[in-house]
Design a protein around this motif. Structure first.
Motif, PDB file in Angstrom:
ATOM      1  N   GLY A 156       0.823  -1.212   0.000  1.00  0.00           N
ATOM      2  CA  GLY A 156       0.000   0.000   0.000  1.00  0.00           C
ATOM      3  C   GLY A 156       0.850   1.251   0.000  1.00  0.00           C
ATOM      4  O   GLY A 156       0.542   2.225  -0.689  1.00  0.00           O
ATOM      5  N   ILE A 157       1.913   1.251   0.768  1.00  0.00           N
ATOM      6  CA  ILE A 157       2.813   2.401   0.812  1.00  0.00           C
ATOM      7  C   ILE A 157       3.410   2.654  -0.565  1.00  0.00           C
ATOM      8  O   ILE A 157       3.477   3.795  -1.029  1.00  0.00           O
ATOM      9  N   ARG A 158       3.843   1.605  -1.236  1.00  0.00           N
ATOM     10  CA  ARG A 158       4.433   1.776  -2.574  1.00  0.00           C
ATOM     11  C   ARG A 158       3.397   2.274  -3.583  1.00  0.00           C
ATOM     12  O   ARG A 158       3.708   3.096  -4.454  1.00  0.00           O
ATOM     13  N   ARG A 177      12.156  -0.298  -6.146  1.00  0.00           N
ATOM     14  CA  ARG A 177      13.083  -1.240  -5.497  1.00  0.00           C
ATOM     15  C   ARG A 177      13.787  -0.622  -4.290  1.00  0.00           C
ATOM     16  O   ARG A 177      14.678  -1.242  -3.711  1.00  0.00           O
ATOM     17  N   GLN A 178      13.369   0.577  -3.903  1.00  0.00           N
ATOM     18  CA  GLN A 178      14.003   1.220  -2.761  1.00  0.00           C
ATOM     19  C   GLN A 178      13.788   0.376  -1.501  1.00  0.00           C
ATOM     20  O   GLN A 178      12.687  -0.108  -1.247  1.00  0.00           O
ATOM     21  N   ALA A 209       9.930   5.621  -0.673  1.00  0.00           N
ATOM     22  CA  ALA A 209       9.235   4.767  -1.648  1.00  0.00           C
ATOM     23  C   ALA A 209       8.915   5.503  -2.937  1.00  0.00           C
ATOM     24  O   ALA A 209       8.834   4.895  -4.010  1.00  0.00           O
ATOM     25  N   SER A 210       8.754   6.816  -2.864  1.00  0.00           N
ATOM     26  CA  SER A 210       8.421   7.594  -4.066  1.00  0.00           C
ATOM     27  C   SER A 210       9.565   7.626  -5.067  1.00  0.00           C
ATOM     28  O   SER A 210       9.348   7.773  -6.274  1.00  0.00           O
ATOM     29  N   GLY A 211      10.801   7.532  -4.566  1.00  0.00           N
ATOM     30  CA  GLY A 211      11.957   7.623  -5.449  1.00  0.00           C
ATOM     31  C   GLY A 211      12.201   9.021  -5.974  1.00  0.00           C
ATOM     32  O   GLY A 211      13.040   9.214  -6.868  1.00  0.00           O
ATOM     33  N   LEU A 212      11.513  10.010  -5.416  1.00  0.00           N
ATOM     34  CA  LEU A 212      11.627  11.387  -5.894  1.00  0.00           C
ATOM     35  C   LEU A 212      12.751  12.129  -5.184  1.00  0.00           C
ATOM     36  O   LEU A 212      13.241  11.695  -4.143  1.00  0.00           O
ATOM     37  N   SER A 213      13.106  13.271  -5.750  1.00  0.00           N
ATOM     38  CA  SER A 213      14.110  14.132  -5.130  1.00  0.00           C
ATOM     39  C   SER A 213      13.816  15.578  -5.510  1.00  0.00           C
ATOM     40  O   SER A 213      12.967  15.852  -6.360  1.00  0.00           O
ATOM     41  N   GLY A 214      14.515  16.499  -4.849  1.00  0.00           N
ATOM     42  CA  GLY A 214      14.384  17.912  -5.193  1.00  0.00           C
ATOM     43  C   GLY A 214      12.983  18.458  -4.989  1.00  0.00           C
ATOM     44  O   GLY A 214      12.278  18.113  -4.045  1.00  0.00           O
TER      45      GLY A 214
END
Length: 208
Positions: A117-119, A128-129, A156-161
């Motif tokens: 659910g979080i992913r 894959r984090q 889990a989002s894999g985002l940055s910035g």
């Protein structure tokens, strides 16, 4: 006959519990109509305590067969929260049946057991984090499950910035989605505080 239920939480994202309440009622053949007022939109912004919320709900003039109040245990503990809620009901709505929903230490602990659910809510279901989530047997001992859930969603989002900054601002919405879609028969069903919620709800429905 439809069972009329008033639900109040600590914030509007707690309203993700409503489908679970309706489901528990349906499983025992009871139709439930759950009202979860948004006190902010009703121009009752000063409703912070349980008693203030119950007073405002009663002022609206509706009748309910059951009141369900969610309060996180935090550092106070389950008994103190149950006593607080019982006193508020006695003061503001005497005679109305009620149950207390008390996650330990906070509702976010229930959500930390749902990695898929979080992913999904992080919009990166195949990510894959490494999330390093605690085991179900450990989540109710985490000091700050809200902070851990926030950080886990960000990872889990894999985002940055800037995109990550924007993503973090949507935490209340993400929390609501996670709670609403939580698999009540999955890992959360092993947690004592969830088990007490379901037990108390079933008992209250049976007595209404």
């Amino acid at each position: 006959m439809t069972l009329r239920i008033l639900f109040t939480g600590e914030g509007t994202s707690d309203n993700g519990l409503v489908p679970h309440i309706e489901m528990v009622a349906a499983e025992v053949g009871v139709s439930a109509a759950v009202t979860a007022p948004d006190f902010g939109r009703l121009d009752t912004r000063n409703c912070h305590s349980v008693a203030e919320k119950l007073k405002a709900a009663r002022w609206m003039g509706d009748h309910y067969d059951l009141v369900i109040v969610h309060r996180d245990a935090d550092r106070a503990g389950r008994k103190e929260r149950c006593d607080e809620i019982a006193q508020a009901v006695l003061d503001e709505w005497p005679g109305c049946p009620h149950i207390a929903v008390i996650p330990v230490r906070a509702l976010e602990a229930w959500l930390l057991v749902d990695e898929p659910g979080i992913r999904r809510v992080a919009e990166n279901p195949n990510g894959r984090q490494r999330l390093s989530l605690p085991k179900a047997a450990e989540v109710e001992r985490i000091a700050d499950p809200k902070k851990l859930l926030q950080e886990t969603l960000a990872t889990a989002s894999g985002l940055s910035g800037r995109r990550l900054t924007t993503f973090r601002k949507r935490f209340p919405r993400h929390r609501h989605k996670l709670l609403q879609a939580l698999d009540s028969k999955g890992a959360v069903s092993t947690l004592p505080s969830w088990q007490m919620f379901i037990r108390d709800l079933n008992r209250a429905i049976g007595q209404c």
